[in-house]
Scaffold this active site. Structure first.
Site, short mmCIF file in Angstrom:
data_model
loop_
_atom_site.label_atom_id
_atom_site.label_comp_id
_atom_site.label_asym_id
_atom_site.label_seq_id
_atom_site.Cartn_x
_atom_site.Cartn_y
_atom_site.Cartn_z
N TYR A 1 0.84 -1.20 0.00
CA TYR A 1 0.00 0.00 0.00
C TYR A 1 0.88 1.26 0.00
O TYR A 1 1.53 1.58 0.99
CB TYR A 1 -0.94 0.02 1.21
CG TYR A 1 -1.88 -1.17 1.28
CD1 TYR A 1 -2.32 -1.80 0.13
CD2 TYR A 1 -2.33 -1.66 2.49
CE1 TYR A 1 -3.17 -2.89 0.18
CE2 TYR A 1 -3.19 -2.74 2.56
CZ TYR A 1 -3.60 -3.36 1.40
OH TYR A 1 -4.45 -4.43 1.46
N HIS B 1 -0.05 -11.96 0.79
CA HIS B 1 -0.89 -10.95 0.14
C HIS B 1 -1.27 -11.35 -1.29
O HIS B 1 -0.42 -11.47 -2.15
CB HIS B 1 -0.13 -9.62 0.12
CG HIS B 1 -1.00 -8.44 -0.16
ND1 HIS B 1 -0.57 -7.15 0.02
CD2 HIS B 1 -2.29 -8.33 -0.59
CE1 HIS B 1 -1.54 -6.31 -0.30
NE2 HIS B 1 -2.60 -7.00 -0.69
#
Ligand code: NAD
Length: 418
Positions: A146, A212
């Site tokens: 992110y 992820h």
């Protein structure tokens, strides 16, 4: 064991739970790799998870009240808590699978802190984290991906002022960019990744470390190499629990069917339990049988279910975008915010331990905590009602979304055979 979800009385006919082993086509393309940053071409994809028998039957609110959360915890800390935050206005918590953790029903999604939905001033970002904690949020989720480490760095600065023992901090390994080549689930890389995250987050341990977006990796490598590497870090006390995240529900099944028992504690699914897609329900019995805790992310479908609409990179096909925009406009015309309707809908699902929402301002935090309290009929959120005044508009919105129900988009590699 918790009850299978109770859903709005207007919804039974349109809740179609789906098998996660359905025969779906998935396409590995660069466009799949941009759920949070960049601009991606969009593809029109039909519903990929057809309904299957054997999925949990939908129940309706008319069959009983919404299940109470596990328990209402006492105030979590005096830090950042002002006089207006009485214990009764703190968010309820639910147990997270077999982890022993109790997580706030509403979790703080930190992808916006990396700029996923536009620039965010760092002081505002930090205030948002503090405000969330003061309102009873204890689960904070981030990733090195992110904002290419920015989210972790900013979150670390914010958490410095909060008591570590009262936080459930989750971050991820394996994804480091928007391109398919930016994934690396090797033991060496994920081990180094955890060390880097600990430094950025300024903490001695991570509560939940997650692989992820596993569908972009080699799932057999995740089973045979990544999870064992993370288990070693768990043994060393650097991480407490291990999880997997991704979009296609089938990928969770593939890994959980093959992984060493106990090597996966948590599953984080996104965009599969929201107003326009409830396919996650089809996986609930399976996940429950594996004893994993369930986190539902993106209840607003990454901005699709907001008045402002999704960012450009959103991978939803045009038909879904348009239907969501029409539904948002209809809710607004009826005096309701589709984000509040959507969040309330997601939070009432008791098989989900925590629902992660991206939040980047204290005002949005307050609005969402109030919505949560109202949806659960708990404490002094909003007007303290159980949200039943929203039922009529919610039913209308659900009917408007019915033609695009359970529409999803491709993500990652095709599943391995077998
Ligand atoms: P989301 O559905 O929570 O939507 C976020 C967007 O909605 C942001 O633009 C936010 O500002 C806006 N928003 C939030 N509350 C609002 C309100 N009340 N009114 C209007 N707009 C509102 O999507 P998300 O942020 O992608 O998901 C939440 C979190 O879940 C992420 O931050 C991340 O931590 C996690 N997540 C993880 C994965 C993964 O691991 N693969 C994928 C998706 C999300």
């Amino acid at each position: 064991m918790v009850a299978v979800g109770r859903l709005h009385k207007a919804t039974p006919a349109i809740i179609s739970s789906s098998s996660t082993r359905a025969n779906t086509t998935q396409i590995f393309s660069a466009s799949n790799c941009r759920p949070h940053i960049g601009t991606a071409p969009r593809r029109l994809v039909p519903r990929t998870l057809p309904s299957q028998p054997g999925a949990p039957a939908p129940l309706s609110l008319s069959q009983g009240p919404i299940q109470s959360p596990a328990r209402l915890n006492a105030p979590h800390s005096n830090v950042m808590t002002d006089a207006s935050d009485a214990a009764s206005s703190l968010l309820p918590r639910r147990p997270l699978g077999n982890t022993g953790l109790e997580v706030s029903v509403l979790g703080f999604g930190a992808s916006p802190l990396g700029g996923a939905f536009g620039d965010v001033d760092e002081s505002v970002a930090i205030s948002s984290v503090h405000r969330a904690f003061a309102r009873g949020v204890n689960l904070f989720d981030t990733s090195p991906y992110y904002g290419l480490t920015k989210s972790e760095t900013v979150l670390g600065r914010a958490l410095r002022d909060l008591p570590r023992s009262q936080l459930v901090l989750s971050t991820k390994v394996g994804r480091y960019g928007a391109d398919p080549r930016d994934f690396d689930f090797s033991a060496a890389r994920v081990t180094r990744s955890v060390a880097e995250s600990l430094e950025r987050l300024q903490v001695p341990y991570i509560d939940i470390i997650q692989c992820h977006d596993i569908e972009f990796g080699d799932l057999d490598q995740i089973v045979n190499e990544t999870l064992p590497a993370l288990a070693q870090l768990r043994n060393q006390g650097l991480v407490r629990h291990v999880g997997i995240t991704g979009l296609p529900l089938e990928a969770f099944h593939y890994v959980l069917d093959r992984a060493e028992p106990g090597s996966v504690d948590v599953v984080l699914s996104y965009c599969h339990y929201c107003l326009n897609d409830t396919t996650l329900l089809g996986s609930v019995p399976y996940l429950r049988s594996r004893g994993v805790g369930l986190i539902n992310a993106s209840p607003l479908s990454m901005g699709l279910l907001t008045r402002g609409g999704p960012p450009d990179w959103h991978p939803a096909p045009p038909g879904l975008r348009e239907a969501a925009a029409r539904a948002a406009a209809h809710a607004a015309a009826r005096g309701r915010d589709i984000a509040a309707l959507g969040l309330g809908f997601a939070l009432r699902q008791p098989d989900v331990s925590s629902t992660l929402v991206g939040m980047a301002s204290p005002e949005v935090v307050d609005a969402n905590v109030d919505t949560a309290m109202r949806a659960l009929g708990t404490g002094a959120g909003g007007d303290g009602s159980d949200g039943s005044d929203d039922d009529e508009v919610l039913g209308e919105v659900l009917r408007m979304l019915e033609p695009v129900k359970d529409t999803t988009w491709p993500s990652g590699r095709p599943l391995p055979r077998g």
